[in-house]
Scaffold this motif. Sequence first.
Motif, PDB file in Angstrom:
ATOM      1  N   ASP A  29       0.828  -1.195   0.006  1.00 28.53           N
ATOM      2  CA  ASP A  29      -0.048   0.111  -0.020  1.00 28.53           C
ATOM      3  C   ASP A  29       1.040   1.221  -0.115  1.00 28.53           C
ATOM      4  O   ASP A  29       1.940   1.149   0.776  1.00 28.53           O
ATOM      5  N   ILE A  59      -6.438   0.488 -11.365  1.00 26.93           N
ATOM      6  CA  ILE A  59      -5.865   1.310 -10.076  1.00 26.93           C
ATOM      7  C   ILE A  59      -6.882   0.675  -9.186  1.00 26.93           C
ATOM      8  O   ILE A  59      -8.048   0.880  -9.041  1.00 26.93           O
ATOM      9  N   TYR A  61      -7.781   1.564  -4.956  1.00 27.71           N
ATOM     10  CA  TYR A  61      -7.296   2.581  -4.077  1.00 27.71           C
ATOM     11  C   TYR A  61      -8.667   2.845  -3.180  1.00 27.71           C
ATOM     12  O   TYR A  61      -9.729   2.282  -3.213  1.00 27.71           O
ATOM     13  N   SER A  62      -8.312   3.671  -1.957  1.00 30.97           N
ATOM     14  CA  SER A  62      -9.354   3.930  -0.997  1.00 30.97           C
ATOM     15  C   SER A  62      -9.064   5.346  -0.887  1.00 30.97           C
ATOM     16  O   SER A  62      -7.936   6.104  -0.654  1.00 30.97           O
ATOM     17  N   ILE A  71      -7.112  11.622  -5.764  1.00 30.09           N
ATOM     18  CA  ILE A  71      -5.755  11.582  -6.245  1.00 30.09           C
ATOM     19  C   ILE A  71      -5.725  12.248  -7.635  1.00 30.09           C
ATOM     20  O   ILE A  71      -6.562  12.186  -8.337  1.00 30.09           O
ATOM     21  N   TYR A 127     -13.015  -0.027  -1.080  1.00 33.39           N
ATOM     22  CA  TYR A 127     -11.951  -0.218  -1.873  1.00 33.39           C
ATOM     23  C   TYR A 127     -12.395   0.293  -3.414  1.00 33.39           C
ATOM     24  O   TYR A 127     -13.648  -0.304  -3.607  1.00 33.39           O
ATOM     25  N   THR A 160      -5.396   8.865   1.839  1.00 33.65           N
ATOM     26  CA  THR A 160      -5.852   8.170   0.684  1.00 33.65           C
ATOM     27  C   THR A 160      -4.612   7.341   0.327  1.00 33.65           C
ATOM     28  O   THR A 160      -3.579   7.446   0.574  1.00 33.65           O
ATOM     29  N   ILE A 162      -3.326   3.959  -2.264  1.00 30.28           N
ATOM     30  CA  ILE A 162      -3.202   3.326  -3.517  1.00 30.28           C
ATOM     31  C   ILE A 162      -2.659   2.055  -3.016  1.00 30.28           C
ATOM     32  O   ILE A 162      -1.855   1.768  -2.376  1.00 30.28           O
ATOM     33  N   ARG A 163      -3.712   1.045  -3.339  1.00 31.49           N
ATOM     34  CA  ARG A 163      -3.729  -0.277  -2.930  1.00 31.49           C
ATOM     35  C   ARG A 163      -2.381  -1.082  -3.673  1.00 31.49           C
ATOM     36  O   ARG A 163      -2.481  -0.909  -4.695  1.00 31.49           O
ATOM     37  N   THR A 169      -2.728  -2.347  -7.304  1.00 31.06           N
ATOM     38  CA  THR A 169      -2.613  -1.718  -8.417  1.00 31.06           C
ATOM     39  C   THR A 169      -1.876  -2.217  -9.569  1.00 31.06           C
ATOM     40  O   THR A 169      -0.482  -2.564  -8.819  1.00 31.06           O
TER      41      THR A 169
END
Length: 177
Positions: A29, A59, A61-62, A71, A127, A160, A162-163, A169
Motif C-alpha cells: 500500500d 488502479i 485505491y481507497s 488522487i 476499495y 488516501t 493506493i492499494r 494496483t
Amino acid sequence: MPFPWRPGMRVTADRLNASSTHVVQLEADLPLVNRTTPLATDIRVPLIAGATYQYWLLISYSAASGADTSISANWSVPTGTEMLRFTISYQAVASNTTGANAGQYVIMRRPANGTGHVIGGTTAGNYHSARDEGLITVGGAGGTAIWQVQQGGAGASTGTIIRGGPTATRIVYRRIG
C-alpha cells in the motif's frame, strides 16, 4: 522489433520476447497524507526508442469524497514520448451516498500528456477502482514511463491509499510496434 516479421529474419529470443505481455504490480500500500507533489510509484514501463506499447493500468485505491482527498495521477515519460490515454474514475466529490455500491458520477476523459487524471472516492474505508489505458508511442529517446500520484489538495486530514499487495494496483503492457 516484434513486428513485422519478414522472410529471412532470424528468430531470436529477443525478438520473441519483445512482444510478450508483462505485468507490474504495486507490492505494498502507498499511503498519501497531505501529499501535493508527485510521488513516483513502482508502476514503471521500460521504453525502447521508436517503439509503441499498449497498456492497461488497473488502479485499486481507497479515498474519501473531497477535492483534497482525491488522487491526481500522471505519467513521467521521456521527451518526445506521446501517450494516447483513456481514463475512467469517480469524480473528486461523491455525487451520491458514500456506500461502496452506491452509484456515483464518473469522469471519462482523454487527457493529454502532462494532464493529471483526477480519481475521486466515497469513504476512506471503501476499495475503489479506476482505469488508465491506451498507447505509448516512444520518440527518439528511450527511457522509463513512471506513474506518479499525489493528493488533490493540502487540506487532507484523511489519508488516501493506493492499494498494493493482493488487491494491488497493476499495469499490464506489451510492445505492439
